[in-house]
Motif scaffolding. Structure first.
Motif, PDB file in Angstrom:
ATOM      1  N   GLN A  61       0.877  -1.189  -0.075  1.00 55.77           N
ATOM      2  CA  GLN A  61      -0.121  -0.091   0.016  1.00 55.77           C
ATOM      3  C   GLN A  61       0.736   1.484  -0.100  1.00 55.77           C
ATOM      4  O   GLN A  61       1.098   1.946   1.041  1.00 55.77           O
ATOM      5  CB  GLN A  61      -0.942   0.010   1.253  1.00 55.77           C
ATOM      6  N   PRO A  62       1.534   1.596  -1.100  1.00 55.62           N
ATOM      7  CA  PRO A  62       2.666   2.606  -1.177  1.00 55.62           C
ATOM      8  C   PRO A  62       1.949   3.876  -1.127  1.00 55.62           C
ATOM      9  O   PRO A  62       2.750   4.898  -0.503  1.00 55.62           O
ATOM     10  CB  PRO A  62       3.121   2.476  -2.570  1.00 55.62           C
ATOM     11  N   PHE A  63       0.845   4.152  -1.245  1.00 53.28           N
ATOM     12  CA  PHE A  63       0.110   5.416  -0.926  1.00 53.28           C
ATOM     13  C   PHE A  63      -0.059   5.944   0.797  1.00 53.28           C
ATOM     14  O   PHE A  63       0.046   6.986   1.229  1.00 53.28           O
ATOM     15  CB  PHE A  63      -1.071   5.575  -1.503  1.00 53.28           C
ATOM     16  N   LEU A  64      -0.199   4.492   1.398  1.00 54.98           N
ATOM     17  CA  LEU A  64      -0.158   4.707   2.772  1.00 54.98           C
ATOM     18  C   LEU A  64       0.880   4.626   3.628  1.00 54.98           C
ATOM     19  O   LEU A  64       1.393   5.453   4.445  1.00 54.98           O
ATOM     20  CB  LEU A  64      -1.251   3.773   3.421  1.00 54.98           C
ATOM     21  N   HIS A  65       1.741   3.645   3.135  1.00 51.50           N
ATOM     22  CA  HIS A  65       3.160   3.199   3.791  1.00 51.50           C
ATOM     23  C   HIS A  65       4.141   3.618   2.534  1.00 51.50           C
ATOM     24  O   HIS A  65       4.557   2.789   1.724  1.00 51.50           O
ATOM     25  CB  HIS A  65       3.247   1.845   4.035  1.00 51.50           C
ATOM     26  N   LYS A  66       4.709   4.767   2.888  1.00 51.43           N
ATOM     27  CA  LYS A  66       5.547   5.046   1.672  1.00 51.43           C
ATOM     28  C   LYS A  66       7.087   4.818   1.632  1.00 51.43           C
ATOM     29  O   LYS A  66       7.645   5.057   1.087  1.00 51.43           O
ATOM     30  CB  LYS A  66       5.539   6.694   1.615  1.00 51.43           C
TER      31      LYS A  66
END
Length: 273
Positions: A252-257
Motif C-alpha cells: 500500500q505505497p500511498f499509505l506506507h511510503k
C-alpha cells in the motif's frame, strides 16, 4: 558436466522460443516441500538439471533456481560459443552454473565478497567440474583498495559504512579496470545490493563494450534522482531497457511510503541492443 551442457545447448538451439522456458528440470514438489522446512545454517546439496548444487539457505536457492533455470531471466544469444561474462554478485554460484550450462565455453569472471557465499560458489564450481571460470573473493567497487562490508552469508550482504556490528574490511576491485581489459563483454551482470549506482557511474564510459547488461537496482522511494541518473547512463550508451519488479515490498505505497528497511525499491533492469 561438459557432455550434459553440450546436449542441453544443442536442444536449446532447435527449440522454438516459446518452448525454451521449460527446458530445464523443475525442483520437484516433494523436494520443494523438504527445502521449505530446512534450516539455513548447515551446508546441504541438491541434484537438479544434472547439477549438484550446495547451499545453506533453502528459500534463496528455490527463488534463484526458479528465476534462472525455470524462467531463464538471464537467457541471451551470444555472438560466439565463448562469450565473455562478468558476474558481479555471484552469491553461491547458481548464475555461474546457468551460464556454463547455456554456454559451456563461456569465459566467466565471478565476484562474490561474502566469505560464506564465496566458499559455496567455489564448491559448486569445483563439484560440477567447471572450467573457464575465474573466482574473485572481492567486492566490485570504484577503486582497488579495501572497503567496509556487512556480511550475512545471504543475498543481502552489502557494502556498508562500517557502523554495524557485522561489518568487516574486505578487498575491493574496480569494475571499470576490468572492462578496460576487454574489447567486448557479452554479458555483464551487476547485482551488488545497493552499490550499483556508484559502480555504474564509474564505468559509464566503458559500457559501450557491453552487449547485454543485467542490473538489479536497490533504492529508497525518495531517491528519484539516483534512478533517473542510472537510466540516463543506460540511455547514453545506446541500450534499450525492460523493467521487472525484483520484489514487491510496499503493498500500500500511498499509505506506507517506505518499508523502514535498507531498500524500498528493487528492480530488475534488462539492457540490450
Amino acid at each position: 558436466m561438459k557432455r550434459i551442457s553440450n546436449i542441453v545447448k544443442g536442444i536449446v538451439g532447435k527449440l522454438p522460443l516459446k518452448n525454451q522456458k521449460n527446458l530445464f528440470e523443475r525442483i520437484s514438489w516433494t523436494n520443494e516441500k523438504i527445502l521449505k522446512h530446512q534450516g539455513g545454517s548447515l551446508v546441504k546439496q541438491i541434484t537438479v538439471s544434472g547439477l549438484n548444487i550446495s547451499y545453506r539457505r533453502p528459500y534463496e536457492l528455490l527463488h534463484t533456481y526458479h528465476e534462472l533455470f525455470v524462467n531463464q531471466i538471464y537467457r541471451f544469444k551470444a555472438a560466439s560459443d565463448k562469450p565473455v561474462i562478468i558476474d558481479c554478485g555471484s552469491n553461491i554460484g547458481v548464475s555461474v552454473l546457468y551460464f556454463k550450462t547455456l554456454y559451456p565455453g563461456a569465459l566467466i569472471t565471478a565476484f562474490e565478497p561474502d566469505k560464506q557465499n564465496f566458499s559455496l560458489l567455489k564448491l559448486n564450481v569445483e563439484t560440477n567440474k567447471l572450467s573457464g571460470v575465474t573466482l574473485c573473493n572481492s567486492a566490485v567497487w570504484i577503486h582497488n583498495d579495501v572497503i567496509s562490508f556487512s556480511s550475512s552469508g545471504s543475498e543481502a550482504s552489502h557494502i556498508s559504512d562500517g557502523a554495524d556490528s557485522s561489518s568487516t574490511t574486505i578487498k575491493a576491485t574496480r569494475l571499470n579496470d576490468m572492462l578496460e581489459e576487454h574489447e567486448t563483454i557479452d554479458f555483464l551482470k551487476i547485482d551488488i545490493e545497493g552499490a550499483e549506482w556508484e559502480v555504474l557511474k564509474d564505468c559509464a564510459k566503458n559500457l559501450q563494450k557491453v552487449e547485454h547488461l543485467f542490473l538489479e537496482y536497490h533504492g529508497k522511494t525518495g531517491e528519484n534522482e539516483k534512478l533517473n541518473n542510472i537510466l540516463s547512463i543506460i540511455n547514453q550508451v545506446g541500450f534499450s531497457v525492460y523493467f521487472q519488479n525484483a520484489a514487491d515490498l510496499l503493498t500500500q505505497p500511498f499509505l506506507h511510503k517506505t518499508t523502514g528497511t535498507l531498500y524500498d525499491v528493487q528492480l530488475n533492469i534488462f539492457c540490450f541492443r
